[in-house]
Scaffold this active site. Sequence first.
Site, mmCIF file in Angstrom:
data_model
loop_
_atom_site.group_PDB
_atom_site.id
_atom_site.type_symbol
_atom_site.label_atom_id
_atom_site.label_comp_id
_atom_site.label_asym_id
_atom_site.label_seq_id
_atom_site.Cartn_x
_atom_site.Cartn_y
_atom_site.Cartn_z
ATOM 1 C CG ASN A 18 -2.152 0.723 1.199
ATOM 2 O OD1 ASN A 18 -2.812 0.872 2.210
ATOM 3 N ND2 ASN A 18 -2.536 1.220 0.039
ATOM 4 C CB CYS B 36 -5.014 5.741 5.412
ATOM 5 S SG CYS B 36 -4.043 4.609 4.396
ATOM 6 N NE ARG C 51 -14.589 5.650 1.677
ATOM 7 C CZ ARG C 51 -15.339 6.369 2.490
ATOM 8 N NH1 ARG C 51 -16.592 6.624 2.190
ATOM 9 N NH2 ARG C 51 -14.850 6.846 3.616
ATOM 10 C CB CYS D 199 -6.954 -1.790 2.754
ATOM 11 S SG CYS D 199 -8.029 -0.577 3.565
#
Length: 258
Positions: A13, A74, A188, A197
């Site tokens: 990521n 995040c 999204r 994620c």
Amino acid sequence: MDLHFHKYQGTGNDFVIIDNRQSHFPKNDTNLIARLCDRRFGIGADGLLLLEDDNSADFTMIYYNADGNLGTMCGNGGRCLVSFAHSLGIVKDKTHFMASDGLHEATITGDQVSLKMTDVDKINKKRNAFFLNTGSPHHVQVVKDLTNFDVVKEGRRLRFGVYGEKGSNINFVEQLSENTFMVRTYERGVEDETFSCGTGVTAVALAMYYAEKTSSTEVHVRTKGGDLSVRFTAVQKGFKEVVLQGPASFVYKGTLQW
């Protein structure tokens, strides 16, 4: 103007990170942020992070999705920003920082960053899935043969068709052992599958415990970009002391002109 940036990744990521303590970055320029994250015309990343000063914590984390819009929390980005702050000498092996969902604690041991996530008070059970907010909204659904599952097609359908324009991140899960799960996530804001994620991994661990798929309060989660672990305390109404742990690595740094 010269733009100095660093590139970091946490289990694949990846993020463009900018030290914005001098407030030079044009934070309202959505097109610029999207272009920097573009993998063909920019640096390429799943999102952009700004490190800024904060009066009540070591620093503030501002997170933008790859589409240029402000994002919610995040988890992997937070871990990468902690590693970046450590490299600047702003923090040592422990830190407190502010994010969109409040104050977070983190510790650094080598390349491993352990990030305390927000408490989760509620998990909604759907017909064949779960929905919860771990700083960002997440749909968690168990599927078979995850390796060959069409994550983008089905993720996009659920992201818009079930959750509307505001949407949700969509996680598809397969159990590998009593306390180990594999997950693939449609994010999204990126509008694609990402390699990992952090808030999604956290959501999967909590949802699988809630669903009694595991009795362990330390869950290991395998993503396309690597392995993460989530430990937590289950209480009468939800989960507390939720910690996401995994590697966060510097990739490269550079300078752009615009």
